[in-house]
Enzyme design. Structure first.
Site, short mmCIF file in Angstrom:
data_model
loop_
_atom_site.label_atom_id
_atom_site.label_comp_id
_atom_site.label_asym_id
_atom_site.label_seq_id
_atom_site.Cartn_x
_atom_site.Cartn_y
_atom_site.Cartn_z
N GLU A 1 58.25 29.00 33.78
CA GLU A 1 58.08 29.29 32.34
C GLU A 1 59.26 30.12 31.83
O GLU A 1 59.58 30.08 30.64
CB GLU A 1 56.74 30.01 32.15
CG GLU A 1 56.32 30.30 30.73
CD GLU A 1 55.86 29.09 29.93
OE1 GLU A 1 55.62 28.02 30.52
OE2 GLU A 1 55.77 29.22 28.70
N SER B 1 58.22 32.53 37.61
CA SER B 1 57.68 31.29 37.03
C SER B 1 58.75 30.44 36.35
O SER B 1 59.65 30.97 35.69
CB SER B 1 56.63 31.68 35.98
OG SER B 1 56.30 30.56 35.19
N TYR C 1 54.30 35.83 27.76
CA TYR C 1 54.11 35.73 29.21
C TYR C 1 55.45 35.56 29.91
O TYR C 1 55.76 36.25 30.90
CB TYR C 1 53.19 34.54 29.52
CG TYR C 1 53.18 34.12 30.98
CD1 TYR C 1 52.38 34.77 31.91
CD2 TYR C 1 53.96 33.04 31.42
CE1 TYR C 1 52.37 34.38 33.25
CE2 TYR C 1 53.95 32.64 32.74
CZ TYR C 1 53.16 33.31 33.65
OH TYR C 1 53.16 32.91 34.96
P1 NAP Z 1 45.38 33.06 38.42
O1 NAP Z 1 44.48 32.06 39.06
O2 NAP Z 1 45.30 33.29 36.96
O3 NAP Z 1 45.13 34.46 39.19
C1 NAP Z 1 45.56 35.67 38.64
C2 NAP Z 1 45.07 36.80 39.52
O4 NAP Z 1 45.52 38.05 38.98
C3 NAP Z 1 43.53 36.92 39.62
O5 NAP Z 1 43.18 37.25 40.93
C4 NAP Z 1 43.23 38.08 38.69
O6 NAP Z 1 42.04 38.76 39.00
C5 NAP Z 1 44.42 38.96 38.98
N1 NAP Z 1 44.64 40.00 37.97
C6 NAP Z 1 44.78 39.84 36.63
N2 NAP Z 1 44.96 41.03 36.04
C7 NAP Z 1 44.92 41.97 37.02
C8 NAP Z 1 45.04 43.39 37.03
N3 NAP Z 1 45.25 44.08 35.92
N4 NAP Z 1 44.96 44.03 38.22
C9 NAP Z 1 44.75 43.34 39.38
N5 NAP Z 1 44.62 41.99 39.42
C10 NAP Z 1 44.71 41.32 38.25
O7 NAP Z 1 46.91 32.73 38.75
P2 NAP Z 1 47.53 31.72 39.83
O8 NAP Z 1 47.62 30.37 39.22
O9 NAP Z 1 46.87 31.93 41.12
O10 NAP Z 1 49.03 32.25 39.89
C11 NAP Z 1 49.40 33.31 40.77
C12 NAP Z 1 50.65 33.97 40.24
O11 NAP Z 1 51.71 33.03 40.17
C13 NAP Z 1 50.53 34.56 38.85
O12 NAP Z 1 51.34 35.71 38.79
C14 NAP Z 1 51.13 33.49 37.95
O13 NAP Z 1 51.62 34.05 36.74
C15 NAP Z 1 52.23 32.98 38.84
N6 NAP Z 1 52.64 31.59 38.65
C16 NAP Z 1 51.68 30.60 38.67
C17 NAP Z 1 52.07 29.29 38.54
C18 NAP Z 1 51.06 28.17 38.56
O14 NAP Z 1 51.40 27.05 38.15
N7 NAP Z 1 49.85 28.41 39.04
C19 NAP Z 1 53.44 28.96 38.42
C20 NAP Z 1 54.38 30.00 38.44
C21 NAP Z 1 53.97 31.31 38.58
P3 NAP Z 1 40.60 38.34 38.35
O15 NAP Z 1 40.04 37.29 39.28
O16 NAP Z 1 39.86 39.61 38.38
O17 NAP Z 1 40.86 37.81 36.97
O1 G4F Z 2 48.46 24.03 31.89
P1 G4F Z 2 49.18 24.90 30.94
O2 G4F Z 2 48.36 25.89 30.18
O3 G4F Z 2 50.32 25.60 31.79
P2 G4F Z 2 51.70 26.30 31.38
O4 G4F Z 2 51.68 26.82 29.99
O5 G4F Z 2 52.81 25.36 31.73
O6 G4F Z 2 51.72 27.57 32.35
C1 G4F Z 2 51.37 27.44 33.73
O7 G4F Z 2 52.51 27.16 34.49
C2 G4F Z 2 53.52 28.20 34.47
C3 G4F Z 2 54.69 27.69 35.31
O8 G4F Z 2 55.60 27.00 34.50
C4 G4F Z 2 52.92 29.46 35.03
F1 G4F Z 2 53.85 30.43 35.09
C5 G4F Z 2 51.75 29.89 34.17
O9 G4F Z 2 51.15 31.06 34.75
C6 G4F Z 2 50.72 28.77 34.16
O10 G4F Z 2 50.20 28.63 35.46
O11 G4F Z 2 49.96 24.03 29.87
C7 G4F Z 2 50.84 23.00 30.27
C8 G4F Z 2 51.26 22.17 29.06
C9 G4F Z 2 51.78 23.00 27.86
O12 G4F Z 2 52.91 22.36 27.34
C10 G4F Z 2 50.65 22.93 26.85
O13 G4F Z 2 51.06 23.01 25.48
O14 G4F Z 2 50.10 21.47 28.57
C11 G4F Z 2 50.10 21.54 27.16
N1 G4F Z 2 48.73 21.33 26.66
C12 G4F Z 2 48.34 20.33 25.84
N2 G4F Z 2 47.05 20.47 25.55
C13 G4F Z 2 47.68 22.11 26.92
C14 G4F Z 2 46.60 21.56 26.20
N3 G4F Z 2 47.53 23.21 27.70
C15 G4F Z 2 46.30 23.78 27.76
N4 G4F Z 2 46.13 24.86 28.56
N5 G4F Z 2 45.22 23.28 27.06
C16 G4F Z 2 45.32 22.16 26.27
O15 G4F Z 2 44.35 21.75 25.63
#
Ligand code: NAP
Ligand code: G4F
Length: 327
Positions: free
Chosen positions: A129, A127, A151
């Site tokens: 992050e 990520s 995280y």
């Molecule tokens: P998400 O929607 O939160 O999905 C997370 C998945 O992990 C869900 O299927 C969840 O299952 C499963 N999970 C959680 N705990 C588990 C456990 N103990 N054993 C087995 N499965 C478990 O995340 P996403 O946005 O699709 O992201 C996919 C991956 O990319 C994650 O690793 C995230 O950290 C990473 N990532 C995401 C972003 C982004 O912007 N979306 C960016 C960079 C990296 P349940 O449905 O049962 O909760």
């Molecule tokens: O949407 P966010 O919660 O995503 P964040 O923290 O960037 O993390 C996501 O992206 C990561 C990749 O860089 C992934 F690895 C991670 O798993 C996840 O998918 O927050 C984005 C920004 C932050 O700066 C937060 O402080 O939005 C700001 N924010 C402002 N108000 C808020 C809010 N975020 C959330 N969730 N809720 C608010 O009310």
């Protein structure tokens, strides 16, 4: 027919990746953790119309024995480790669980692969992050990391363990350092979806305001459908490696609100309020990625603009709420 094992198949990326791999003729098997809400757990797969096309097997990232059993039974050619406690804000409330699932859980998957099927190709969901307190204005694969949340620390451990398994055991283990990616299937707690859902509620008269935290943070947002394509491409390369996946454009939460509210013909300033409850103990203020390596080696390009994606999300949330209202 190649077989892909996807952990996190019920999440946003798991659903889109399953759709992509099914279209390419894969057998797709997903790890499913036991839940009392079995009826709603496949919602995203159902939304894409593919719930009946994937196989689901019981297991949990924190239980190495379950992962060994799953890899033995499924016999995957490719393993995509997408499962995680992925909500950054929650990682301060549950730092140990986040470490166990997001950090050690990834190593459990690597171990299961190494012990049972070390020639399977492995993808780790790293990520942006991990860049946290950014050390360079534009982040690429060589930019030093500075994690700012439990995280991000857990993800960094998983990231380096993926590199280590590649270098120690010669495994085809790749890591995608993905910047934020969103879609109508994004969890409601993340800011883009919280905003598009809020816009839909306000437009339909179900809410009067939307409370957010830091409006000045900026993110490099892309579409999940584009980003899962990069995951797939990484595992098709002869050599495993690490790649940044990003759009190269960063936008503030304030401008995200401006764009989303304007899709519904509204002015965000009339509805958005700030609430300190949504501020984080340590913030990642800016993220901006350079995906030159992915473009050059993988031939990957994002296809969806931020405006196009936000419009798609607002329309989907309007349709969801209209359906509930009419049922
Ligand atoms: P998400 O929607 O939160 O999905 C997370 C998945 O992990 C869900 O299927 C969840 O299952 C499963 N999970 C959680 N705990 C588990 C456990 N103990 N054993 C087995 N499965 C478990 O995340 P996403 O946005 O699709 O992201 C996919 C991956 O990319 C994650 O690793 C995230 O950290 C990473 N990532 C995401 C972003 C982004 O912007 N979306 C960016 C960079 C990296 P349940 O449905 O049962 O909760
Ligand atoms: O949407 P966010 O919660 O995503 P964040 O923290 O960037 O993390 C996501 O992206 C990561 C990749 O860089 C992934 F690895 C991670 O798993 C996840 O998918 O927050 C984005 C920004 C932050 O700066 C937060 O402080 O939005 C700001 N924010 C402002 N108000 C808020 C809010 N975020 C959330 N969730 N809720 C608010 O009310």
């Amino acid at each position: 027919m190649p077989t892909a094992l996807i952990t996190g198949i019920t999440g946003q990326d798991g659903a889109y990746l399953s759709q992509l791999l099914l279209k390419k003729g894969y057998r797709v098997v997903g790890l499913l953790r036991r839940s009392a809400s079995a009826d709603v757990i496949g919602e995203r797969l159902r939304w894409l119309g593919i719930l009946d096309d994937v196989e689901l097997v019981d297991g949990n990232l924190t239980d190495l024995s379950s992962l060994i059993r799953v890899v033995e039974t499924v016999n995957p050619d490719e393993i995509y480790n997408l499962a995680a406690q992925s909500f950054v804000a929650a990682s301060w409330q549950q730092p140990l669980l986040t470490g166990n699932v997001t950090g050690i859980g990834a190593v459990n998957v690597l171990e299961a692969a190494r012990i049972v099927q070390s020639n399977a190709r492995f993808y780790q969901a790293s990520s942006s992050e991990m860049y946290g307190l950014i050390q360079e204005p534009v982040q690429n694969e060589k930019t030093p990391f500075y994690p700012r949340s439990p995280y991000a620390v857990a993800k960094l451990y998983a990231h380096w363990m993926t590199v280590n398994y590649r270098e120690s055991f010669g495994m085809h283990a790749s890591s995608g350092i993905l910047f934020n990616h969103e879609s109508p299937l994004r969890g409601i707690e993340f800011v883009t979806r919280k905003v598009t859902d809020g816009v839909a509620r306000i437009k339909l008269g179900l809410a009067n305001e939307l409370a957010l935290g830091n409006l000045d943070a900026t993110r490099d947002w892309g579409h999940a459908r584009d980003y899962v394509r990069a995951m797939y491409l990484m595992l098709q390369q002869e050599k495993p490696d690490d790649y940044v996946v990003a759009t190269g454009r960063t936008t503030s939460i304030r401008d995200l609100c401006r764009i989303a509210f304007s899709v519904a013909g509204l002015n965000y300033e009339d509805y958005v309020v700030t609430n300190p409850a949504f501020l984080r103990p340590a913030e990642v203020e800016v993220l901006l990625g350079d995906a030159t390596k992915a473009k050059t080696i993988l031939g990957w390009e994002p296809e969806t603009t931020l405006e196009g994606m936000i419009a798609e999300m607002v329309e989907a949330d309007l349709a969801r709420h209209s359906r509930y209202q009419n049922s």
